[in-house]
Design an enzyme around this catalytic site. Structure first.
Site, mmCIF file in Angstrom:
data_model
loop_
_atom_site.group_PDB
_atom_site.id
_atom_site.type_symbol
_atom_site.label_atom_id
_atom_site.label_comp_id
_atom_site.label_asym_id
_atom_site.label_seq_id
_atom_site.Cartn_x
_atom_site.Cartn_y
_atom_site.Cartn_z
ATOM 1 N N SER A 208 18.202 3.556 38.162
ATOM 2 C CA SER A 208 17.529 2.263 38.033
ATOM 3 C C SER A 208 16.229 2.186 38.821
ATOM 4 C CB SER A 208 18.471 1.141 38.488
ATOM 5 O OG SER A 208 19.652 1.134 37.717
ATOM 6 N N HIS A 254 15.940 -1.280 42.856
ATOM 7 C CA HIS A 254 15.070 -1.835 41.816
ATOM 8 C C HIS A 254 13.712 -2.219 42.390
ATOM 9 C CE1 HIS A 254 18.664 -3.061 39.036
ATOM 10 N NE2 HIS A 254 18.764 -1.824 39.501
#
Length: 304
Positions: A208, A254
């Site tokens: 991610s 993230h």
């Protein structure tokens, strides 16, 4: 009444059919709207067709000498917007990254949780009879291996679909080497911020961070091309909402990947042509040094 060439009733350029966003379609890919034109022939060109020139960008036809003359046109080497080499398969690196992620996932399915414990990102934790493990104890490889590690099918499916959607356009625009550097630095940025902020015994895994880096880089590239940014900004906003509201998501990865990916991409696509390689190299080096500094500080905090 006959139309006079160049009058308002007839487009000045045959490829200037406007899309829904009011921008013309690329001369070679009419379904792709673009705000960039070739500095020689003024045809609309998309990222796959643009070649960086001393001033602005040129289409591939002009670079090959289609509308140029003499030695200059033939001597110009086709380059991407970031100075990379134009390749026949702009998805090759993306395919390799997909393959690596899938191979590690299959290995996890075959070996069970043992491989996950060995490769996941964790600051410091008691692994039982095996003793303490973690980045703080010198296992820096976990910062990289965690980027290719997934446990659940929905997790890897979402990340790989995102990679397949975001990867090829960036690979085509940046070139293979720059794309690899962007992906790896964004992933390391996500790992480093997770290591710095998260609890020392909190495990983390997944691509991610790198995917968010590609998302940030896409926004930077579209801004550089003066293209419509609404779709990518909406996608980015939705992903950030899920990041902070959905449970069991390492938001640090993230955010870290997004920041590093956008910063590296900015240095790549805005570097002046005459100093492009130097500035791009410095940008990547600074990003890597920042990651190392964050990891070093956290390691000192954990007494590694």
């Amino acid at each position: 009444m006959d139309q006079v060439p160049g009058s308002p009733q007839e487009p000045q350029h045959p490829h200037d059919e406007q899309g829904g966003d009011g921008l013309p379609g690329c001369y070679a890919h009419p379904d792709r709207t673009t705000g960039i034109r070739c500095t020689r022939c003024e045809k609309p060109i998309c990222p796959d067709c643009m070649v960086s020139a001393s001033v602005g960008f040129q289409c591939r036809d002009c670079v090959r000498g289609g509308s140029g003359t003499g030695h200059t046109a033939q001597a110009t080497v086709p380059r991407t917007i970031a100075g990379g080499t134009i390749t026949a398969d702009p998805r090759l690196v993306t395919k390799i990254l997909l393959g690596l992620n899938l191979a590690v996932f299959l290995a996890v399915l075959a070996s069970g949780d043992d491989l996950v414990v060995q490769l996941e990102l964790i600051g410091r934790a008691d692994a039982g009879p095996a003793g303490n493990v973690g980045v703080a104890l010198g296992e820096w490889y976990r910062l990289v291996t965690a980027m290719f590690l997934h446990q659940q099918i929905p997790h890897i499916a979402f990340n790989m679909l995102s990679l397949w959607w975001l990867g090829p356009p960036l690979e085509a625009a940046l070139g293979r080497i720059r794309f690899i550097a962007l992906y790896m630095l964004a992933g390391l940025g996500g790992s480093a911020l997770t290591y710095l902020i998260a609890a020392e015994n909190q495990p983390s895994l997944g691509a991610s961070g790198a995917i968010f880096g590609l998302l940030g880089a896409t926004a930077v590239l579209l801004r550089r091309m003066n293209a419509d940014m609404k779709p990518v900004l909406i996608l980015l906003g939705l992903n950030l909402v899920f990041t902070f509201l959905w449970p069991n998501i390492a938001w640090q990865a993230h955010v870290g990947g997004l920041v590093v990916g956008a910063a590296v991409a900015f240095g790549m696509v805005h570097a002046p042509r005459d100093r492009r390689t130097l500035i791009q190299g410095v940008t990547c080096a600074v990003a890597l040094l920042a990651v190392v500094a964050v990891v070093w500080v956290r390691t000192l905090q954990l007494g590694g």
